[in-house]
Motif scaffolding. Structure first.
Motif, short mmCIF file in Angstrom:
data_model
loop_
_atom_site.label_atom_id
_atom_site.label_comp_id
_atom_site.label_asym_id
_atom_site.label_seq_id
_atom_site.Cartn_x
_atom_site.Cartn_y
_atom_site.Cartn_z
N LEU A 170 -19.79 56.40 12.50
CA LEU A 170 -20.10 57.04 11.43
C LEU A 170 -20.97 58.10 11.40
CD1 LEU A 170 -20.49 53.87 9.12
CD2 LEU A 170 -18.72 55.45 8.82
N VAL A 171 -20.80 59.14 10.77
CA VAL A 171 -21.82 60.35 10.86
C VAL A 171 -23.26 59.88 10.76
CG1 VAL A 171 -19.84 62.25 10.85
CG2 VAL A 171 -21.30 61.41 8.65
N ALA A 172 -23.24 59.14 9.67
CA ALA A 172 -24.60 58.54 9.16
C ALA A 172 -24.59 56.98 9.03
CB ALA A 172 -25.17 59.26 8.11
N PRO A 173 -25.44 56.40 8.93
CA PRO A 173 -25.33 54.81 8.82
C PRO A 173 -25.23 54.66 7.29
CG PRO A 173 -27.54 55.19 10.00
CD PRO A 173 -27.00 56.57 9.74
N PHE A 174 -24.37 53.75 7.03
CA PHE A 174 -23.94 53.29 5.35
C PHE A 174 -24.56 51.99 5.06
CE2 PHE A 174 -21.17 52.14 2.19
CZ PHE A 174 -21.11 53.26 1.35
N GLU A 175 -25.54 52.23 4.32
CA GLU A 175 -26.30 50.80 4.00
C GLU A 175 -26.01 50.49 2.42
OE1 GLU A 175 -30.55 50.32 4.97
OE2 GLU A 175 -30.74 48.83 3.49
N THR A 176 -25.79 48.96 2.31
CA THR A 176 -25.42 48.57 1.02
C THR A 176 -26.45 47.49 0.52
OG1 THR A 176 -23.65 47.06 1.77
CG2 THR A 176 -22.97 49.36 1.28
N SER A 177 -26.11 46.80 -0.53
CA SER A 177 -26.90 45.72 -0.72
C SER A 177 -26.66 44.42 0.37
CB SER A 177 -26.63 45.07 -1.91
OG SER A 177 -25.51 44.56 -2.33
N PHE A 178 -25.45 44.61 0.86
CA PHE A 178 -25.11 43.31 1.88
C PHE A 178 -25.00 43.70 3.33
CE2 PHE A 178 -20.84 45.38 0.81
CZ PHE A 178 -20.43 46.08 1.79
N VAL A 186 -8.76 47.07 6.49
CA VAL A 186 -10.13 47.60 6.15
C VAL A 186 -11.18 46.61 6.41
CG1 VAL A 186 -9.21 49.59 4.88
CG2 VAL A 186 -9.80 47.51 3.80
N PRO A 187 -11.05 45.50 6.53
CA PRO A 187 -12.36 44.60 7.08
C PRO A 187 -13.29 45.33 7.94
CG PRO A 187 -10.62 43.54 8.04
CD PRO A 187 -9.87 44.62 7.18
N SER A 188 -14.73 45.10 7.65
CA SER A 188 -15.58 45.43 8.45
C SER A 188 -15.88 44.15 9.65
CB SER A 188 -16.82 45.37 7.85
OG SER A 188 -16.90 46.25 6.39
N ARG A 189 -16.85 44.49 10.43
CA ARG A 189 -17.02 43.46 11.50
C ARG A 189 -17.75 42.12 10.74
NH1 ARG A 189 -21.48 42.13 15.17
NH2 ARG A 189 -22.53 42.76 13.48
N ASP A 190 -18.60 42.38 9.82
CA ASP A 190 -19.16 41.28 9.22
C ASP A 190 -18.58 40.84 7.79
OD1 ASP A 190 -20.85 41.63 11.34
OD2 ASP A 190 -22.59 42.46 10.00
N GLY A 202 -19.51 40.71 4.71
CA GLY A 202 -20.61 41.16 3.96
C GLY A 202 -19.86 41.63 2.37
N TYR A 203 -18.88 42.45 2.43
CA TYR A 203 -18.15 42.89 1.36
C TYR A 203 -17.50 41.78 0.69
CZ TYR A 203 -14.62 45.03 -1.84
OH TYR A 203 -13.71 45.53 -2.76
N ASN A 250 -22.72 45.83 -5.42
CA ASN A 250 -22.16 44.93 -4.46
C ASN A 250 -22.47 43.49 -4.68
OD1 ASN A 250 -21.84 47.90 -2.68
ND2 ASN A 250 -20.16 46.56 -2.80
N SER A 251 -22.54 43.09 -5.71
CA SER A 251 -22.63 41.76 -6.10
C SER A 251 -24.25 41.24 -5.96
CB SER A 251 -21.88 40.88 -5.29
OG SER A 251 -20.35 41.31 -5.49
#
Ligand code: OSB
Ligand code: MG
Length: 371
Positions: free
Chosen positions: A15-23, A48-52, A54-55, A190-191
Motif C-alpha cells: 500500500l502507498v501508506a499503512p491502513f489502520e482500523t480498529s481491528f 478480498v479477504p485480508s491476511r488476518d 479482523g474485518y 468497524n465494530s
C-alpha cells in the motif's frame, strides 16, 4: 459457459501508506485473483479477504481453502449458466461470502465479455461516473489526521470518512470537523463499541456527520436499533449485512438508516444488486463500500455503484490512493467533481498487467478440466 480452467493467485501488494482500523494495521494488501477461462475468453475476479480475520472471519488462507476444496470442484468442467446458477451451486457452502464473491465476479466478467456489454449495462446502471470519497485510517494523532484529510480534500475528494476506535473517536472527529466545517464527513468504527459506550460516543451526534458506520458488534443488528433510537445521525451498517436477508432484518428492525453495500460481504454481485433493490423499495439510501481493492475489484465496485440507489459517495478512491503499482493496466483517476468514471469496456473493462501480477503473486494454484 463451460468452465475450462481456474487459477487462483494469492497476491500481496504494498500500500502507498499503512491502513489502520480498529481491528489492525495493514502495510501490504493481500487478496486472491481468480482467473477463469471459458470458450476463448478470460474472466477475472477478486476475492478480498485480508491476511488476518479482523474485518470478518475470512482470511486469504480460509478463502484459498474454500475455493480449492469446495467451490472449484463444484464448477470446474461444468457449464455454469449465470450468477443464479452459480449461487444455487454454492448455497450448500455455509458462509465464506468473500470467497464466493470473487468467483462470481469472474463469471460476470465472462458474461459481459461474451455479450459485448459492460457490467454497468448488465446491471442496469444509470450513471457513467460515480461520486466517491476517501476512507482515512487511524493516524498518529488528531493533528496528523487533519493534515492527511487536508491533503485528500486538496486532491479533490468531497467526502471523507475517518476510522475511529475507543480512545480515538470524538477528539479525532471533532478536529476534522473544526478544520472543515462544511466537509461531508463520516466515521467508521468497524465494530469497536458496545451499548455501554453510548455516553462516550454521544458528542459525535453534534458533529453533523453523514453517518456513523458499524459502531457495534459485527454480528449484531438489534443493538444497532437501540443505538439508532438514541442518535440523530444515521447509523450505517457494513459488517452486519451479510445477505439480502440481513438487509431485510435491519430494515424491519429499524437498525440503521443507511447501508454500505460490498458485493464481497453479501456473497457476490448478484446478492449486492438484491440488497440495492430492497433498499430502494424501502427508501434507504446506499453507498458502495471498499476493501482496498486492486483495479479488478475497483472496476466491479464502480459498475455496482452506477445503480440508481447509490446516492451517497462510495469508498472507491483513485488507484494512486492505494497502490503505486496495480495489477491492472488501467488506473482509476479522480475527476475534478469528486467522481470516478465507470469502465465502459466489455465485462469489468480492465486488462491485467501480467508482469505486475507475477511480481505480486505469493502462490498460484491452477485447475484444468479434464476434456
Ligand atoms: O470497513 O469499510 C471498511 C477497508 C478494509 C476493510 C474494511 C473497510 C475498509 C475501508 C477502506 O474502509 C475502503 C476503501 O477505500 O477501499
Ligand atoms: Mg466499514
Amino acid at each position: 459457459m463451460k468452465i475450462e480452467s481456474i487459477s487462483l493467485h494469492h497476491i500481496s501488494m504494498p500500500l502507498v501508506a499503512p491502513f489502520e482500523t480498529s481491528f489492525g494495521r495493514e502495510t501490504d494488501r493481500e487478496c486472491i485473483l481468480v482467473i477463469i477461462k471459458s470458450e476463448g475468453l478470460i474472466g477475472y475476479g477478486e476475492c478480498v479477504p485480508s491476511r488476518d480475520p479482523g474485518y470478518n472471519y475470512e482470511t486469504t488462507g480460509t478463502a484459498m481453502h474454500i475455493l480449492k476444496d469446495f467451490i472449484v470442484p463444484l464448477i470446474l468442467g461444468t457449464d455454469v449458466k449465470d450468477a443464479v446458477d452459480f449461487q444455487e451451486r454454492v448455497s450448500r457452502i455455509r458462509g465464506h461470502h468473500l470467497a464466493k464473491a470473487g468467483v462470481e465476479m469472474a463469471l460476470w466478467d465472462l458474461l459481459g465479455k461474451r455479450a459485448g456489454k459492460s457490467l454497468r449495462e448488465l446491471f442496469g446502471g444509470v450513471r457513467e461516473k460515480v461520486e466517491v470519497g476517501v476512507s482515512i485510517g487511524i493516524q498518529e494523532s488528531a493533528q496528523s489526521l487533519v493534515r492527511t484529510a487536508a491533503d485528500f480534500v486538496k486532491q479533490g475528494y468531497a467526502r471523507v470518512k475517518i476510522k475511529i476506535k475507543p480512545g480515538r473517536d470524538v477528539e479525532d472527529a471533532s478536529a476534522v470537523r473544526q478544520a472543515f466545517p462544511n466537509l461531508r464527513l463520516q466515521v467508521d468504527a468497524n465494530s469497536a463499541y458496545s451499548l455501554n459506550d453510548m455516553q462516550t460516543l454521544k458528542p459525535l451526534d453534534k458533529l453533523n456527520l453523514l453517518l456513523i458506520e458499524q459502531p457495534l458488534f459485527e454480528d449484531d443488528i438489534w443493538d444497532h436499533h437501540k443505538m439508532q433510537e438514541q442518535f440523530e445521525t444515521p447509523i450505517c451498517l457494513d459488517e452486519s449485512i451479510v445477505s439480502p436477508r440481513h438487509a431485510r432484518y435491519a430494515i424491519e428492525m429499524k437498525a440503521c438508516r443507511v447501508i454500505n453495500i460490498k458485493a464481497a460481504r453479501v456473497g457476490g454481485l448478484s446478492q449486492a444488486v438484491m440488497v440495492h433493490d430492497l433498499c430502494l423499495e424501502n427508501k434507504l439510501p446506499v453507498w458502495c463500500g471498499g476493501m482496498l481493492e486492486t483495479g479488478v475489484g475497483r472496476a466491479s465496485n464502480l459498475a455496482l455503484a452506477s445503480l440508481p440507489n447509490f446516492v451517497l459517495p462510495g469508498d472507491v478512491s483513485a488507484s494512486d490512493r492505494y497502490y503505486a503499482r496495480d495489477i491492472t493496466n488501467e488506473r482509476f483517476v479522480l475527476n475534478a467533481d469528486s467522481t470516478i468514471d465507470v469502465p465502459g469496456g466489455a465485462g469489468l473493462g480492465v486488462t491485467i498487467n501480467e508482469k505486475a501480477l507475477k511480481d505480486f503473486t505469493l502462490l498460484e494454484l491452477s485447475f484444468v478440466a479434464k476434456s
